[in-house]
Scaffold this motif. Structure first.
Motif, PDB file in Angstrom:
ATOM      1  N   PHE A  91      10.709  59.100  51.559  1.00  0.00           N
ATOM      2  CA  PHE A  91      10.285  57.697  51.592  1.00  0.00           C
ATOM      3  C   PHE A  91      11.476  56.758  51.423  1.00  0.00           C
ATOM      4  O   PHE A  91      11.562  55.724  52.104  1.00  0.00           O
ATOM      5  N   VAL A  92      12.401  57.116  50.527  1.00  0.00           N
ATOM      6  CA  VAL A  92      13.598  56.284  50.337  1.00  0.00           C
ATOM      7  C   VAL A  92      14.417  56.240  51.625  1.00  0.00           C
ATOM      8  O   VAL A  92      14.858  55.171  52.071  1.00  0.00           O
ATOM      9  N   GLY A  93      14.600  57.414  52.239  1.00  0.00           N
ATOM     10  CA  GLY A  93      15.357  57.466  53.485  1.00  0.00           C
ATOM     11  C   GLY A  93      14.667  56.730  54.610  1.00  0.00           C
ATOM     12  O   GLY A  93      15.319  56.055  55.422  1.00  0.00           O
ATOM     13  N   LEU A  94      13.333  56.841  54.675  1.00  0.00           N
ATOM     14  CA  LEU A  94      12.581  56.118  55.713  1.00  0.00           C
ATOM     15  C   LEU A  94      12.769  54.615  55.565  1.00  0.00           C
ATOM     16  O   LEU A  94      12.952  53.905  56.565  1.00  0.00           O
ATOM     17  N   LEU A  95      12.736  54.118  54.337  1.00  0.00           N
ATOM     18  CA  LEU A  95      12.933  52.686  54.116  1.00  0.00           C
ATOM     19  C   LEU A  95      14.307  52.248  54.632  1.00  0.00           C
ATOM     20  O   LEU A  95      14.421  51.247  55.359  1.00  0.00           O
ATOM     21  N   LEU A  96      15.351  53.003  54.289  1.00  0.00           N
ATOM     22  CA  LEU A  96      16.688  52.661  54.753  1.00  0.00           C
ATOM     23  C   LEU A  96      16.781  52.733  56.282  1.00  0.00           C
ATOM     24  O   LEU A  96      17.361  51.852  56.927  1.00  0.00           O
ATOM     25  N   PHE A  97      16.197  53.781  56.864  1.00  0.00           N
ATOM     26  CA  PHE A  97      16.219  53.950  58.317  1.00  0.00           C
ATOM     27  C   PHE A  97      15.546  52.771  59.007  1.00  0.00           C
ATOM     28  O   PHE A  97      16.079  52.208  59.973  1.00  0.00           O
ATOM     29  N   MET A  98      14.376  52.372  58.515  1.00  0.00           N
ATOM     30  CA  MET A  98      13.629  51.300  59.164  1.00  0.00           C
ATOM     31  C   MET A  98      14.259  49.932  58.910  1.00  0.00           C
ATOM     32  O   MET A  98      14.108  49.020  59.724  1.00  0.00           O
TER      33      MET A  98
ATOM     34  N   ILE B 260      21.886  55.831  59.787  1.00  0.00           N
ATOM     35  CA  ILE B 260      22.487  57.132  59.474  1.00  0.00           C
ATOM     36  C   ILE B 260      22.309  57.459  57.992  1.00  0.00           C
ATOM     37  O   ILE B 260      21.959  58.592  57.627  1.00  0.00           O
ATOM     38  N   ALA B 261      22.530  56.475  57.136  1.00  0.00           N
ATOM     39  CA  ALA B 261      22.352  56.701  55.700  1.00  0.00           C
ATOM     40  C   ALA B 261      20.918  57.099  55.386  1.00  0.00           C
ATOM     41  O   ALA B 261      20.673  58.061  54.642  1.00  0.00           O
ATOM     42  N   GLY B 262      19.952  56.376  55.965  1.00  0.00           N
ATOM     43  CA  GLY B 262      18.555  56.705  55.727  1.00  0.00           C
ATOM     44  C   GLY B 262      18.187  58.073  56.248  1.00  0.00           C
ATOM     45  O   GLY B 262      17.447  58.828  55.590  1.00  0.00           O
ATOM     46  N   GLY B 263      18.704  58.424  57.428  1.00  0.00           N
ATOM     47  CA  GLY B 263      18.405  59.741  57.984  1.00  0.00           C
ATOM     48  C   GLY B 263      18.916  60.856  57.107  1.00  0.00           C
ATOM     49  O   GLY B 263      18.202  61.837  56.850  1.00  0.00           O
TER      50      GLY B 263
END
Length: 444
Positions: free
Chosen positions: A31-38, A196-199
């Motif tokens: 969820f944290v990565g998804l937030l950063l990705f989006m 990239i960071a979120g992924g």
């Protein structure tokens, strides 16, 4: 068949604060990565169209063509994300989405934009439309497979909290801060870094989480999964009906964006800035309401939440959003409250993702593919209704049509029943991937 609207877990022992909030602990970094990705994906949403028009597209019309092709590829990618997650596994689909986004963004920024070549921009930016649905909706399949049955509504609420929190809300906020400092071109590169960071946060954080592998039976091929992702809507009419309900969820919202600027910016005198602030208020209210209704639906029931807060609630608030501001005149705060209420009730549709995953327990990825098709179709069904009916019926007639669609969706919820086998196997609060596995073994 059963019309039970929620699956309760027995003896939920040792649950901490995270679990009580409905956030699957083993998926938290996803969820944290998804937030950063989006957030990264949403950085460009507020200025991409005028930027393309001024840097190679040649005109606003050509820029609109590029964005329309991008939207079409988003729809296709949304469908494929569900179908391919069944046979490839959500982890692989997410990895492909991340790689596609990064590679195509680099090509877009280093080749297409410097060349100011319309064709290159159309092809490269359009193809990038497949990328974010692969990552985001691949993770949605993962969430639905790995979450406990009686917490599905909460888990989906957290998914949409992260998804809509990034695109476009926080993404646009990031752009508003970086664009004046480093310019729009380098802001695109900031977006790449965030994606990239979120992924990496998601994929590394999920490396030990269950549910990331193949979901379909061993004998299901990629081609048959893609075929079944369409056929399931016809073989299982409940899934097809759920797709239509998903279309109704946001079709009116996209339709409003066509003619509401004239009403609020022009007729009511709030100007373009005033209208854009209303859009932000609507979106911000929707973000937190997604989380609220996700948690509430696990307690109140998925069907009740969807019918009364989503369908009927949206029918009421869309009428308020149109009629009340015109009745009170230039009271901007009234318009702001109406926008927030409409955004809140739109989030009442959150349980449709849960119901779709349960109505076809042996074909979860395929059911989500159909759901994603409904989400994509909403982007042109809403404007199409406006195009057909605005002239003969006027804005009032279009609003009444939209409200009537919400009411019809509310009536149809009674047929979105969960199969008894999925309900019974979920009584102990099993993760949905376990439920699916047991259903498949029964089928064989």
């Amino acid at each position: 068949m059963s019309t039970t609207t929620t699956i309760r877990g027995r003896g939920e022992r040792g649950s901490g604060l995270i679990e009580r909030l409905g956030l699957p602990k083993e998926l938290i970094w996803g969820f944290v990565g998804l937030l950063l990705f989006m957030i990264g994906d949403g950085v460009e949403s507020g200025y991409i169209a005028p930027y393309l028009a001024q840097h190679g597209a040649g005109s606003e019309t050509n820029a609109a063509v590029i964005i329309a092709v991008y939207g079409l590829l988003v729809t296709i990618g949304s469908w494929l994300a569900g179908a391919l997650s069944d046979v490839w596994g959500p982890r692989r689909v997410m990895t492909i989405g991340l790689a596609l986004w990064a590679v195509l963004q680099v090509l877009f920024l280093s080749v297409a934009l410097p060349a100011e070549n319309f064709t290159l921009m159309l092809v490269i930016y359009g193809l990038r439309g497949i990328a974010y649905p692969f990552f985001a909706y691949g993770f949605l399949v993962w969430v639905l497979g790995a979450s406990r049955s009686h917490r599905l509504g909460s888990a989906v609420g957290w998914f949409y909290f992260a998804f809509t929190g990034g695109l476009p809300t926080l993404g646009s906020l990031v752009a508003s801060g970086t664009e004046p400092l480093i310019g729009p071109y380098w802001t695109f590169w900031v977006a790449l870094g965030l994606v990239i960071a979120g992924g990496f946060v998601s994929l590394i954080g999920l490396r030990h989480a269950r549910g990331g592998g193949r979901l379909a039976a061993p004998d299901v091929s990629t081609g048959s999964s893609m075929f079944n992702s369409v056929a399931v809507a016809f073989k299982n009419p409940r899934v097809g009906l759920g797709c239509l309900v998903r279309v109704v969820n946001t079709a009116p919202q996209f339709g409003l964006f066509v003619f509401f600027p004239t009403v609020f910016a022009g007729d009511l005198g709030f100007g373009t800035a005033g209208w854009l602030q209303l859009v932000f208020i609507l979106g911000a209210a929707n973000i937190f309401a997604n989380l609220f209704f996700g948690v509430l639906s696990d307690r109140l029931g998925w069907h009740r939440t969807l019918r009364w807060f989503g369908c009927i609630g949206s029918a009421v608030t869309i009428l308020l959003f149109y009629f009340l501001p015109q009745y009170v005149g230039d009271q901007y705060w009234v318009s702001a409250v109406c926008a927030a209420l409409f955004g809140i009730t739109l989030a009442g549709f959150t349980p449709i993702s849960v119901l779709m995953s349960l109505m076809a327990p042996g074909q979860k990825g395929n059911a989500i593919a159909v759901l994603n098709l409904g989400a994509g179709a909403a982007t042109f069904v809403g404007p199409l209704i406006v195009a057909v009916f605005l002239v003969p019926l006027g804005a009032t007639g279009v609003i009444i049509i939209f409200a009537a669609l919400y009411v019809l969706a509310g009536v149809s919820v009674r047929w979105l029943t969960v199969p008894e086998e999925a309900q019974e196997l979920g009584e102990a609060g099993l993760p949905l991937d376990a439920v699916n596995s047991d259903v498949k073994s029964k089928d064989t």
